[in-house]
Write an enzyme that holds these catalytic residues in place. Structure first.
Site, PDB file in Angstrom:
ATOM      1  N   PRO A 105      -3.009  -8.281  -3.706  1.00  0.00           N
ATOM      2  CA  PRO A 105      -4.452  -8.546  -3.721  1.00  0.00           C
ATOM      3  C   PRO A 105      -5.109  -8.265  -2.369  1.00  0.00           C
ATOM      4  O   PRO A 105      -6.323  -8.179  -2.275  1.00  0.00           O
ATOM      5  CB  PRO A 105      -4.553 -10.029  -4.098  1.00  0.00           C
ATOM      6  CG  PRO A 105      -3.177 -10.561  -4.143  1.00  0.00           C
ATOM      7  CD  PRO A 105      -2.189  -9.460  -3.966  1.00  0.00           C
ATOM      8  N   GLU A 132       4.640 -16.305  -3.043  1.00  0.00           N
ATOM      9  CA  GLU A 132       3.456 -16.302  -2.174  1.00  0.00           C
ATOM     10  C   GLU A 132       3.228 -14.931  -1.552  1.00  0.00           C
ATOM     11  O   GLU A 132       2.282 -14.715  -0.819  1.00  0.00           O
ATOM     12  CB  GLU A 132       3.609 -17.351  -1.057  1.00  0.00           C
ATOM     13  CG  GLU A 132       3.565 -18.781  -1.553  1.00  0.00           C
ATOM     14  CD  GLU A 132       2.341 -19.066  -2.412  1.00  0.00           C
ATOM     15  OE1 GLU A 132       1.218 -18.927  -1.920  1.00  0.00           O
ATOM     16  OE2 GLU A 132       2.543 -19.423  -3.593  1.00  0.00           O
ATOM     17  N   ARG A 169      -2.519   9.474 -16.522  1.00  0.00           N
ATOM     18  CA  ARG A 169      -3.551  10.183 -17.316  1.00  0.00           C
ATOM     19  C   ARG A 169      -4.049  11.441 -16.627  1.00  0.00           C
ATOM     20  O   ARG A 169      -4.578  12.348 -17.263  1.00  0.00           O
ATOM     21  CB  ARG A 169      -4.762   9.269 -17.565  1.00  0.00           C
ATOM     22  CG  ARG A 169      -4.505   8.117 -18.446  1.00  0.00           C
ATOM     23  CD  ARG A 169      -5.756   7.312 -18.683  1.00  0.00           C
ATOM     24  NE  ARG A 169      -6.670   7.971 -19.594  1.00  0.00           N
ATOM     25  CZ  ARG A 169      -7.791   8.557 -19.259  1.00  0.00           C
ATOM     26  NH1 ARG A 169      -8.170   8.583 -17.999  1.00  0.00           N
ATOM     27  NH2 ARG A 169      -8.550   9.124 -20.149  1.00  0.00           N
ATOM     28  N   ASP A 184     -14.466  11.122 -18.701  1.00  0.00           N
ATOM     29  CA  ASP A 184     -14.277   9.674 -18.578  1.00  0.00           C
ATOM     30  C   ASP A 184     -15.305   9.017 -17.693  1.00  0.00           C
ATOM     31  O   ASP A 184     -15.825   9.640 -16.769  1.00  0.00           O
ATOM     32  CB  ASP A 184     -12.931   9.385 -17.873  1.00  0.00           C
ATOM     33  CG  ASP A 184     -11.780   9.434 -18.810  1.00  0.00           C
ATOM     34  OD1 ASP A 184     -12.003   9.375 -20.014  1.00  0.00           O
ATOM     35  OD2 ASP A 184     -10.645   9.546 -18.306  1.00  0.00           O
TER      36      ASP A 184
HETATM   37  N1  ADE Z   1      -0.602  -9.027  -7.208  1.00  0.00           N
HETATM   38  C1  ADE Z   1      -1.239 -10.156  -7.529  1.00  0.00           C
HETATM   39  N2  ADE Z   1      -2.547  -9.950  -7.711  1.00  0.00           N
HETATM   40  C2  ADE Z   1      -2.761  -8.624  -7.501  1.00  0.00           C
HETATM   41  C3  ADE Z   1      -3.903  -7.792  -7.545  1.00  0.00           C
HETATM   42  N3  ADE Z   1      -5.123  -8.269  -7.811  1.00  0.00           N
HETATM   43  N4  ADE Z   1      -3.753  -6.480  -7.285  1.00  0.00           N
HETATM   44  C4  ADE Z   1      -2.524  -5.996  -6.992  1.00  0.00           C
HETATM   45  N5  ADE Z   1      -1.420  -6.727  -6.919  1.00  0.00           N
HETATM   46  C5  ADE Z   1      -1.522  -8.034  -7.178  1.00  0.00           C
END
Ligand code: ADE
Length: 244
Positions: A105, A132, A169, A184
């Site tokens: 994330p 974590e 794709r 697309d």
């Molecule tokens: N792992 C956990 N959440 C994630 C996300 N939003 N994007 C990529 N990997 C992740």
């Protein structure tokens, strides 16, 4: 006669849950690309590189705090097991060198520009984190951290599937009609226009007349207008990006 398709891309997925990939990547267009040999995907179980008798690959964080952290040793062993060599200069060009992605994330947000760029590589290596996170020192062996959006999932496996589906794709032959990829949403920085099929009238809803007219110039014009209207209404930020 069976003519083997050209292999365009190899993807290695490093994960502690290899079986999660069985369904999503073996069906539909990706499944067909795998069977035809355009694409090759392998999963590598990070646990098989554990030095622990219980096959543990995580440990408590230095400094305390909640959760567990994936250990750097097994992660690096998994990366090198698929042929990644940090100092190997023998590759013909940038895109033939394995490109290591860590799904996180905290990464750069996946978008069409990134998908197009990633589709040029011959070998992607995708590391899926858990708990974590991973011991930060593994980032020294990663080329790019990628996020699929501003929310947190329980692990990197589903984000990896999203990335693989979107990149696959783009490979020649995966989507039969290349034109449909180019139409697309996002491909040209705009949202897609609406689509309709038979019946022409369903309950009290009918298909726009222009689509039944057979006038291809008018149909094309209508589609472009619809695409622009939707983008203006739903994603004005994209219009700004196109103009910038
Ligand atoms: N792992 C956990 N959440 C994630 C996300 N939003 N994007 C990529 N990997 C992740």
């Amino acid at each position: 006669m069976c003519i083997a398709a050209m292999l365009y891309m190899k993807i290695d997925i490093l994960t502690i849950f290899p079986s999660m990939f069985n369904g999503p990547l073996t069906e539909s267009l990706i499944g067909r690309a795998l069977r035809s040999g355009i694409l090759e995907i392998e999963t590598v179980d990070i646990r098989s590189f554990s030095k622990d008798k219980h096959l543990k690959v995580d440990d408590k964080p230095f400094g305390g705090g909640p959760g567990m952290v994936m250990k750097v040793g097994p992660l690096l062993d998994a990366i090198t097991s698929v042929g990644v060599r940090r100092k190997n200069k023998s590759y013909k060009n940038f895109h033939s060198k394995p490109y290591v992605i860590y799904m996180s994330p905290q990464g750069k947000k996946l978008d069409t520009a990134m998908v197009k760029e990633l589709s040029k590589f011959k070998h992607l290596v995708i590391l899926c984190g858990h708990y974590e996170g991973v011991d930060e020192r593994i980032i020294n062996y990663v080329d790019c951290e990628v996020s699929i959006g501003d929310y947190v999932l329980t692990g990197g496996e589903i984000p990896a599937m999203v990335l693989i589906d979107s990149v696959a794709r783009m490979l020649p032959g995966v989507v039969k009609k290349e034109k449909s990829v180019k139409n697309d949403s996002f491909y040209n920085g705009m949202l897609d226009y609406p689509h309709y099929t038979r019946p022409a009238i369903f309950k009290r809803y009918s298909v726009p007349n222009v689509l039944l007219s057979g006038n291809h110039k008018e149909i094309q014009k209508w589609r472009e207008e619809q695409s622009a209207k939707r983008t203006r209404e739903r994603r004005p930020d994209l219009i700004k990006d196109v103009l910038e």
